[in-house]
Enzyme design. Structure first.
Site, PDB file in Angstrom:
ATOM      1  CB  ALA A 171      14.494  12.218 -11.021  1.00  0.00           C
ATOM      2  CG  HIS A 204      17.828   5.433 -10.448  1.00  0.00           C
ATOM      3  ND1 HIS A 204      17.757   6.691 -10.998  1.00  0.00           N
ATOM      4  CD2 HIS A 204      17.990   5.627  -9.114  1.00  0.00           C
ATOM      5  CE1 HIS A 204      17.863   7.605 -10.051  1.00  0.00           C
ATOM      6  NE2 HIS A 204      18.009   6.986  -8.892  1.00  0.00           N
ATOM      7  CD  GLN A 219      21.522   6.114   0.560  1.00  0.00           C
ATOM      8  OE1 GLN A 219      21.040   7.197   0.874  1.00  0.00           O
ATOM      9  NE2 GLN A 219      21.297   5.569  -0.621  1.00  0.00           N
ATOM     10  CB  SER A 230      17.815  12.419  -9.493  1.00  0.00           C
ATOM     11  OG  SER A 230      17.673  11.020  -9.476  1.00  0.00           O
TER      12      SER A 230
HETATM   13  P1  AMP Z   1      18.424   7.859  -5.414  1.00  0.00           P
HETATM   14  O1  AMP Z   1      17.206   7.840  -6.275  1.00  0.00           O
HETATM   15  O2  AMP Z   1      19.380   8.958  -5.737  1.00  0.00           O
HETATM   16  O3  AMP Z   1      18.085   7.749  -3.948  1.00  0.00           O
HETATM   17  O4  AMP Z   1      19.240   6.527  -5.770  1.00  0.00           O
HETATM   18  C1  AMP Z   1      18.643   5.260  -5.688  1.00  0.00           C
HETATM   19  C2  AMP Z   1      19.722   4.220  -5.817  1.00  0.00           C
HETATM   20  O5  AMP Z   1      20.374   4.356  -7.081  1.00  0.00           O
HETATM   21  C3  AMP Z   1      20.821   4.357  -4.749  1.00  0.00           C
HETATM   22  O6  AMP Z   1      21.208   3.065  -4.300  1.00  0.00           O
HETATM   23  C4  AMP Z   1      21.919   5.046  -5.501  1.00  0.00           C
HETATM   24  O7  AMP Z   1      23.206   4.810  -4.976  1.00  0.00           O
HETATM   25  C5  AMP Z   1      21.769   4.427  -6.883  1.00  0.00           C
HETATM   26  N1  AMP Z   1      22.402   5.290  -7.890  1.00  0.00           N
HETATM   27  C6  AMP Z   1      22.280   6.638  -7.993  1.00  0.00           C
HETATM   28  N2  AMP Z   1      23.065   7.102  -8.988  1.00  0.00           N
HETATM   29  C7  AMP Z   1      23.702   6.025  -9.515  1.00  0.00           C
HETATM   30  C8  AMP Z   1      24.660   5.859 -10.565  1.00  0.00           C
HETATM   31  N3  AMP Z   1      25.130   6.889 -11.254  1.00  0.00           N
HETATM   32  N4  AMP Z   1      25.096   4.599 -10.840  1.00  0.00           N
HETATM   33  C9  AMP Z   1      24.636   3.538 -10.129  1.00  0.00           C
HETATM   34  N5  AMP Z   1      23.732   3.633  -9.120  1.00  0.00           N
HETATM   35  C10 AMP Z   1      23.273   4.862  -8.819  1.00  0.00           C
END
Ligand code: AMP
Length: 284
Positions: free
Chosen positions: A32, A37, A155, A188
């Site tokens: 998503a 990302h 995390q 997401s």
């Molecule tokens: P996720 O798909 O939510 O597991 O996120 C994957 C990676 O993207 C993780 O390292 C998150 O911290 C990073 N991420 C999620 N949202 C953001 C955002 N708004 N800005 C920058 N990085 C993000």
């Protein structure tokens, strides 16, 4: 972009002698995809030779089955976005590739204090699930650099600890939080909010900014109470709103000019759980 679904194929590609001296950057995601990302992908493309992105919605890290069932899936759009971004490799394993049997789901990681506070406290088992999948992905990909988002700050520290436990030599680069124009941290889970809720959700960042602005004259516990009351009036149910030392997330009531601090929040808006944080170093 090459799409791999099997770890063996990905490994034999990465272990090919022609990739021997290549620096591999890795961006793990749950799909998503949004601009947040993609900013991690862009950073990896800048700093490494091969960028691997993974998409895997890890069932083990969801402490709430409903959250897992409702987690947005936009695979076709994700693949298009990654193609456009210039990402080299997408690893999209099936569940049985990561967890071939029941035993592969059982392992305990000694995370100590980090697992007892904030996200760890409110999402029991969550970081064990994160470590379980990240350990497997790092073992398969063996990257030189791992790109993570500050959005999930705790995390980042957990994964840093995991890399220490695994005794791997991986550099972590923490990338800034990308936000919508109204300040809402991209996530997401925002796909589950309607326009009115997205507008209300932007108050989380406004609250963090207000705390940062006022830390010089007011103490944190007063600011926390004030922000908490206002957010609850707007319909949020707050899990936590805390200030902590950036280095180790030790919860702090006060701050000083000699250390780095971060304010972190997690709150439900209806049934969607949102997290955000803001660096407040130098504000005290
Ligand atoms: P996720 O798909 O939510 O597991 O996120 C994957 C990676 O993207 C993780 O390292 C998150 O911290 C990073 N991420 C999620 N949202 C953001 C955002 N708004 N800005 C920058 N990085 C993000």
């Amino acid at each position: 972009m090459i799409l791999f679904k099997h770890s063996k194929d990905l490994q034999s590609y990465l272990n090919n002698p022609k990739h021997k001296k290549v620096i591999t950057g890795f961006v793990p995601t749950m799909g998503a995809l949004h601009e947040g990302h993609l900013s991690l992908i862009a950073e990896s493309l800048l700093k490494t030779d091969i960028t691997v992105c993974s998409i895997f919605v890890n069932p083990i890290q969801f402490n709430n089955i409903d959250d897992f069932k409702k987690y947005p899936l936009t695979i076709e759009k994700d693949i298009l976005l990654l193609e456009e971004s210039g990402c080299d490799i997408l690893f999209m394993p099936y569940e049985n590739e990561i967890y071939p049997d029941a035993a592969s789901k059982i392992k305990h990681f000694e995370l100590g204090y980090l697992e007892r506070i904030l996200e760890g406290k409110y999402r029991p088992g969550h970081f064990q699930g994160v470590c379980l999948v990240v350990e497997k992905l790092l073992t398969i990909i063996n990257p030189s650099v791992l790109f993570l988002g500050q959005k999930d700050y705790q995390q980042c520290l957990v994964i840093k600890k995991l890399i220490g436990i695994m005794n791997m030599d991986i550099e972590i680069i923490i990338c800034p939080i990308l936000r919508e124009i109204n300040g809402l941290a991209m996530s997401s889970r925002n796909l589950r909010l309607n326009d009115k809720e997205k507008n209300i959700a932007s108050q989380l960042y406004k609250a963090l900014k207000k705390i940062k602005k006022n830390l010089a004259q007011d103490n944190f516990s007063y600011l926390k109470k004030e922000a908490g009351a206002q957010l609850e009036r707007s319909g949020f149910k707050i899990d936590y709103l805390e200030m902590a030392k950036s280095a180790n997330l030790e919860i702090a009531e006060d701050c000083n000019m000699h250390e780095k601090y971060i304010v972190l929040i997690a709150a439900f808006l209806n049934d969607v759980r949102l997290i955000d944080n803001l660096d407040v170093t130098g504000q005290c």
